[in-house]
Design an enzyme around this catalytic site. Structure first.
Site, mmCIF file in Angstrom:
data_model
loop_
_atom_site.group_PDB
_atom_site.id
_atom_site.type_symbol
_atom_site.label_atom_id
_atom_site.label_comp_id
_atom_site.label_asym_id
_atom_site.label_seq_id
_atom_site.Cartn_x
_atom_site.Cartn_y
_atom_site.Cartn_z
ATOM 1 N N ASP A 20 -8.729 -9.946 -25.970
ATOM 2 C CA ASP A 20 -8.380 -8.950 -26.992
ATOM 3 C C ASP A 20 -9.641 -8.383 -27.638
ATOM 4 O OD1 ASP A 20 -5.468 -9.264 -26.900
ATOM 5 O OD2 ASP A 20 -5.823 -11.245 -27.716
ATOM 6 N N ASP B 245 -13.633 -13.046 -23.438
ATOM 7 C CA ASP B 245 -12.477 -12.973 -24.331
ATOM 8 C C ASP B 245 -11.619 -11.792 -23.841
ATOM 9 O OD1 ASP B 245 -10.909 -13.285 -26.727
ATOM 10 O OD2 ASP B 245 -11.969 -11.540 -27.521
HETATM 11 C C1 BG6 Z 1 -6.547 -13.602 -29.856
HETATM 12 C C2 BG6 Z 1 -6.524 -12.411 -30.789
HETATM 13 O O1 BG6 Z 1 -7.128 -13.247 -28.660
HETATM 14 O O2 BG6 Z 1 -5.232 -14.076 -29.633
HETATM 15 C C3 BG6 Z 1 -5.818 -12.773 -32.077
HETATM 16 O O3 BG6 Z 1 -7.855 -12.004 -31.065
HETATM 17 C C4 BG6 Z 1 -4.425 -13.302 -31.746
HETATM 18 O O4 BG6 Z 1 -5.729 -11.633 -32.909
HETATM 19 C C5 BG6 Z 1 -4.546 -14.483 -30.804
HETATM 20 O O5 BG6 Z 1 -3.765 -13.716 -32.938
HETATM 21 C C6 BG6 Z 1 -3.201 -15.105 -30.441
HETATM 22 O O6 BG6 Z 1 -2.484 -14.184 -29.710
HETATM 23 P P1 BG6 Z 1 -0.980 -14.340 -29.253
HETATM 24 O O7 BG6 Z 1 -0.865 -13.260 -28.220
HETATM 25 O O8 BG6 Z 1 -0.801 -15.697 -28.685
HETATM 26 O O9 BG6 Z 1 -0.138 -14.093 -30.453
HETATM 27 MG MG MG Z 2 -11.198 -10.858 -29.223
#
Ligand code: BG6
Ligand code: MG
Length: 221
Positions: free
Chosen positions: A13, A11
């Site tokens: 984030d 993953d």
């Molecule tokens: C995930 C995060 O990796 O990506 C979430 O943990 C986030 O918090 C999601 O909402 C979507 O991200 P993005 O960058 O497309 O808004």
């Molecule tokens: Mg994550």
């Protein structure tokens, strides 16, 4: 049972870098502007889920029309991009770069499987993108975590079966997705990753041999 691990699927984030905090701060700003209560505890429920599902969870049943929902997601993305711009290579979380390099030297493939549509620019900013053989992101599948689709899509790109992959996740939705897909799982951090095969506070000092040994413990196989 002997493990036959051929790839690591990360993953992004909260695992590779602390952009989970940037997502939190961006939603927080939007919520303050719109008068919606939003705490750090609320934010833990957003880990791993898509931008759209994050907004649904923030709204907790409050009704808004589709145009407003789009405008709010766009505004949050604008705030997030300002944070993304500040990412530098030293913002990879402790142990991540070393683990990637060790895995590469051992012939273990590496991939990112992130629900985020910002995954590729973040990996470029971190100067890690070249260490990955495949990147699954928020554009790769329709049903993101906790559905297993993103991990299975990414495993396909790596040419492995799920049992040949270890997923590293900081989110309950991500662990659930990986387990549904049939992958090995390592849960990181303080959110609820209790269903993971192995749990660690972070990847600082993580070595491939130690991780494989933990997954080979008789209680797990
Ligand atoms: C995930 C995060 O990796 O990506 C979430 O943990 C986030 O918090 C999601 O909402 C979507 O991200 P993005 O960058 O497309 O808004
Ligand atoms: Mg994550």
């Amino acid at each position: 049972m002997t493990l036959d691990i051929r790839a690591f699927l990360f993953d992004l984030d909260g695992v590779i870098t602390d952009t989970a905090e940037f997502h939190y701060l961006s939603w927080k700003r939007l919520c303050e502007e719109e008068g919606i209560p939003f705490t750090r505890e609320d934010n833990d429920q957003l880990r791993g889920v898509s931008r759209r599902e994050s907004l649904n969870r923030i709204l907790k049943g409050r009704a808004i029309d589709e145009a407003t929902a789009q405008a709010w997601m766009d505004r949050k993305q604008g705030y997030y991009l300002q944070y993304l711009d500040t990412i530098t290579p030293d913002m990879a979380l402790p142990g991540v770069r070393d683990l990637l390099l060790e895995a590469k030297s051992l012939g273990i493939k590496r991939a990112v499987a992130s629900a985020s549509k910002n995954a590729k620019p973040a990996l470029e900013k971190l100067e890690l993108i070249d260490l990955f053989d495949a990147i699954g992101d928020g554009y790769s599948v329709v049903h993101t975590k906790p559905a297993p689709d993103l991990f299975i899509w990414t495993a396909g790109r790596l040419d492995i079966t799920p049992t040949q992959g270890i997923v590293f996740e900081d989110a309950e939705a991500g662990i659930d997705a990986a387990l549904k897909g049939g992958f090995w799982t390592i849960g990181l951090g303080s959110a609820d990753v209790s269903r993971a095969h192995v749990r660690l506070p972070n990847l600082a000092g993580a070595r491939v041999g130690d991780l494989l040994a933990k997954l080979s413990e008789p209680s797990l196989t």
